[in-house]
Design a protein around this motif. Structure first.
Motif, PDB file in Angstrom:
ATOM      1  N   ARG A  25      67.897  79.329  21.351  1.00 31.36           N
ATOM      2  CA  ARG A  25      68.377  79.364  22.732  1.00 31.36           C
ATOM      3  C   ARG A  25      68.703  80.796  23.144  1.00 31.36           C
ATOM      4  NH1 ARG A  25      73.801  80.417  22.929  1.00 31.36           N
ATOM      5  NH2 ARG A  25      73.640  80.308  25.173  1.00 31.36           N
ATOM      6  N   ALA A  26      68.816  81.035  24.434  1.00 30.26           N
ATOM      7  CA  ALA A  26      69.180  82.343  24.966  1.00 30.26           C
ATOM      8  C   ALA A  26      70.600  82.282  25.514  1.00 30.26           C
ATOM      9  CB  ALA A  26      68.204  82.751  26.069  1.00 30.26           C
ATOM     10  N   ALA A  27      71.189  83.428  25.768  1.00 29.44           N
ATOM     11  CA  ALA A  27      72.550  83.472  26.301  1.00 29.44           C
ATOM     12  C   ALA A  27      72.528  83.317  27.823  1.00 29.44           C
ATOM     13  CB  ALA A  27      73.209  84.780  25.908  1.00 29.44           C
ATOM     14  N   PHE A  28      73.529  82.651  28.327  1.00 28.08           N
ATOM     15  CA  PHE A  28      73.634  82.427  29.768  1.00 28.08           C
ATOM     16  C   PHE A  28      75.051  82.798  30.208  1.00 28.08           C
ATOM     17  CE2 PHE A  28      70.283  79.761  28.238  1.00 28.08           C
ATOM     18  CZ  PHE A  28      69.300  79.821  29.209  1.00 28.08           C
ATOM     19  N   SER A  29      75.380  84.076  30.054  1.00 29.55           N
ATOM     20  CA  SER A  29      76.752  84.513  30.294  1.00 29.55           C
ATOM     21  C   SER A  29      77.184  84.398  31.757  1.00 29.55           C
ATOM     22  CB  SER A  29      76.931  85.960  29.823  1.00 29.55           C
ATOM     23  OG  SER A  29      76.030  86.819  30.498  1.00 29.55           O
ATOM     24  N   ALA A  30      76.211  84.362  32.672  1.00 32.09           N
ATOM     25  CA  ALA A  30      76.574  84.294  34.089  1.00 32.09           C
ATOM     26  C   ALA A  30      77.301  83.004  34.439  1.00 32.09           C
ATOM     27  CB  ALA A  30      75.327  84.441  34.968  1.00 32.09           C
ATOM     28  N   LEU A  31      77.197  81.977  33.610  1.00 36.17           N
ATOM     29  CA  LEU A  31      77.928  80.738  33.847  1.00 36.17           C
ATOM     30  C   LEU A  31      79.432  80.992  33.910  1.00 36.17           C
ATOM     31  CD1 LEU A  31      75.961  78.326  31.511  1.00 36.17           C
ATOM     32  CD2 LEU A  31      76.273  77.997  33.964  1.00 36.17           C
ATOM     33  N   PHE A  32      79.909  81.974  33.153  1.00 36.07           N
ATOM     34  CA  PHE A  32      81.345  82.240  33.110  1.00 36.07           C
ATOM     35  C   PHE A  32      81.803  83.090  34.298  1.00 36.07           C
ATOM     36  CE2 PHE A  32      80.109  81.096  28.871  1.00 36.07           C
ATOM     37  CZ  PHE A  32      81.130  80.268  28.466  1.00 36.07           C
ATOM     38  N   GLU A  33      80.839  83.606  35.047  1.00 34.56           N
ATOM     39  CA  GLU A  33      81.180  84.334  36.272  1.00 34.56           C
ATOM     40  C   GLU A  33      81.265  83.392  37.467  1.00 34.56           C
ATOM     41  OE1 GLU A  33      79.408  87.923  39.118  1.00 34.56           O
ATOM     42  OE2 GLU A  33      78.461  87.468  37.190  1.00 34.56           O
ATOM     43  N   PHE A  34      80.356  82.415  37.508  1.00 36.89           N
ATOM     44  CA  PHE A  34      80.257  81.554  38.685  1.00 36.89           C
ATOM     45  C   PHE A  34      80.798  80.151  38.457  1.00 36.89           C
ATOM     46  CE2 PHE A  34      76.817  84.698  39.128  1.00 36.89           C
ATOM     47  CZ  PHE A  34      77.118  85.202  40.382  1.00 36.89           C
ATOM     48  N   GLY A  35      80.919  79.710  37.204  1.00 33.47           N
ATOM     49  CA  GLY A  35      81.294  78.332  36.940  1.00 33.47           C
ATOM     50  C   GLY A  35      80.137  77.389  37.230  1.00 33.47           C
ATOM     51  N   GLY A  36      80.416  76.084  37.212  1.00 35.72           N
ATOM     52  CA  GLY A  36      79.370  75.115  37.495  1.00 35.72           C
ATOM     53  C   GLY A  36      78.332  75.055  36.389  1.00 35.72           C
ATOM     54  N   ASP A  37      77.076  74.851  36.801  1.00 38.70           N
ATOM     55  CA  ASP A  37      75.997  74.787  35.818  1.00 38.70           C
ATOM     56  C   ASP A  37      74.781  75.547  36.338  1.00 38.70           C
ATOM     57  OD1 ASP A  37      74.672  73.143  37.650  1.00 38.70           O
ATOM     58  OD2 ASP A  37      75.319  71.295  36.665  1.00 38.70           O
ATOM     59  N   LEU A  38      73.728  75.538  35.551  1.00 34.39           N
ATOM     60  CA  LEU A  38      72.536  76.296  35.926  1.00 34.39           C
ATOM     61  C   LEU A  38      71.871  75.755  37.188  1.00 34.39           C
ATOM     62  CD1 LEU A  38      70.914  76.755  32.402  1.00 34.39           C
ATOM     63  CD2 LEU A  38      72.175  78.464  33.721  1.00 34.39           C
ATOM     64  N   HIS A  39      72.182  74.521  37.537  1.00 34.83           N
ATOM     65  CA  HIS A  39      71.528  73.879  38.676  1.00 34.83           C
ATOM     66  C   HIS A  39      72.269  74.127  39.985  1.00 34.83           C
ATOM     67  CE1 HIS A  39      69.023  71.711  35.741  1.00 34.83           C
ATOM     68  NE2 HIS A  39      70.137  71.631  35.035  1.00 34.83           N
ATOM     69  N   THR A  40      73.491  74.661  39.906  1.00 33.22           N
ATOM     70  CA  THR A  40      74.283  74.880  41.122  1.00 33.22           C
ATOM     71  C   THR A  40      74.673  76.336  41.337  1.00 33.22           C
ATOM     72  OG1 THR A  40      76.365  74.441  39.937  1.00 33.22           O
ATOM     73  CG2 THR A  40      75.258  72.558  40.947  1.00 33.22           C
TER      74      THR A  40
END
Length: 214
Positions: A170-185
């Protein structure tokens, strides 16, 4: 329903990112998910506070060593998946969580240092297996990987595979911790299509592993 424990003695290995990706993708696919934040850094709680939680997800903060087993058992009910994000040390809390796991995921970067420290998590699993007299399924997930894998990555992956450890890339998805929610929102970040596909493949691989074990 299954309990997935995210465990690594090394900080910065990607435990919380792994937990958020897995939880949000499983919820997006229709599962009910309870996420337990057992890390003093409270990364899951910070993520949850960034914005509205995705549907079918709840986050419980500050779960302690004395609470961890009963909290898992309380929420390990039909139709619900429990995901436990642990502190980056080898502790009694970590061991107690591992003892309740249907699957332990150890995130690591494909470096010699991470692999060396990550092996300690596998040792903790082995110790709990001996104490409980049962097998505890486990897998390694490589974080922050590149499209073209280095020789070091391939060598580490090959070494772990020879030990019978299942590998999930898998790859890192650190932006989730900036915006919250999930990859779909969340707002688009780079190649969102590729990120969503990668996360979905990761969650599907974990689900298939769980379906074979539970």
């Amino acid at each position: 329903m299954p309990t997935v424990v995210i465990a690594s003695p090394k900080g910065g290995a990607g435990k919380s990112t792994t937990a958020v990706l897995l939880g949000t993708e499983l919820a997006h696919a229709g599962a009910n998910v309870v996420m337990l934040d057992c890390d003093p850094n409270q990364s899951l709680t910070l993520w949850a506070d960034r914005g509205p939680l995705p549907d079918r997800i709840s986050v419980l903060s500050s779960v302690s060593e004395s609470d961890i087993v009963k909290t898992i058992k309380l929420h390990d009910t039909d139709g619900q998946i429990v995901i436990v994000d642990l502190e980056g040390v080898a502790s009694r809390l970590v061991s107690r969580a591992i003892s309740q796991a249907d699957l332990v995921i150890t995130p690591m970067r494909a470096t010699t240092l991470d692999a060396t420290i990550g092996v300690r998590a596998l040792q903790l699993i082995s110790e709990e297996e001996e104490a409980l007299d049962r097998k505890i399924p486990h897998a390694v997930v490589f974080t922050m990987t590149k499209a073209i894998k280095s020789k070091q990555h391939s060598g580490i992956a090959g070494s772990l595979a020879e030990q019978g450890v299942d590998l999930i890339e898998r790859a890192a998805f650190s932006a989730l911790f900036e915006f919250g929610g999930d990859l779909h929102t969340m707002p688009a970040q780079g190649n969102m299509g590729g990120a969503i596909e990668n996360a979905a493949q990761f969650a599907q691989a974990v689900y298939q592993r769980l379906a074979g074990e539970v």
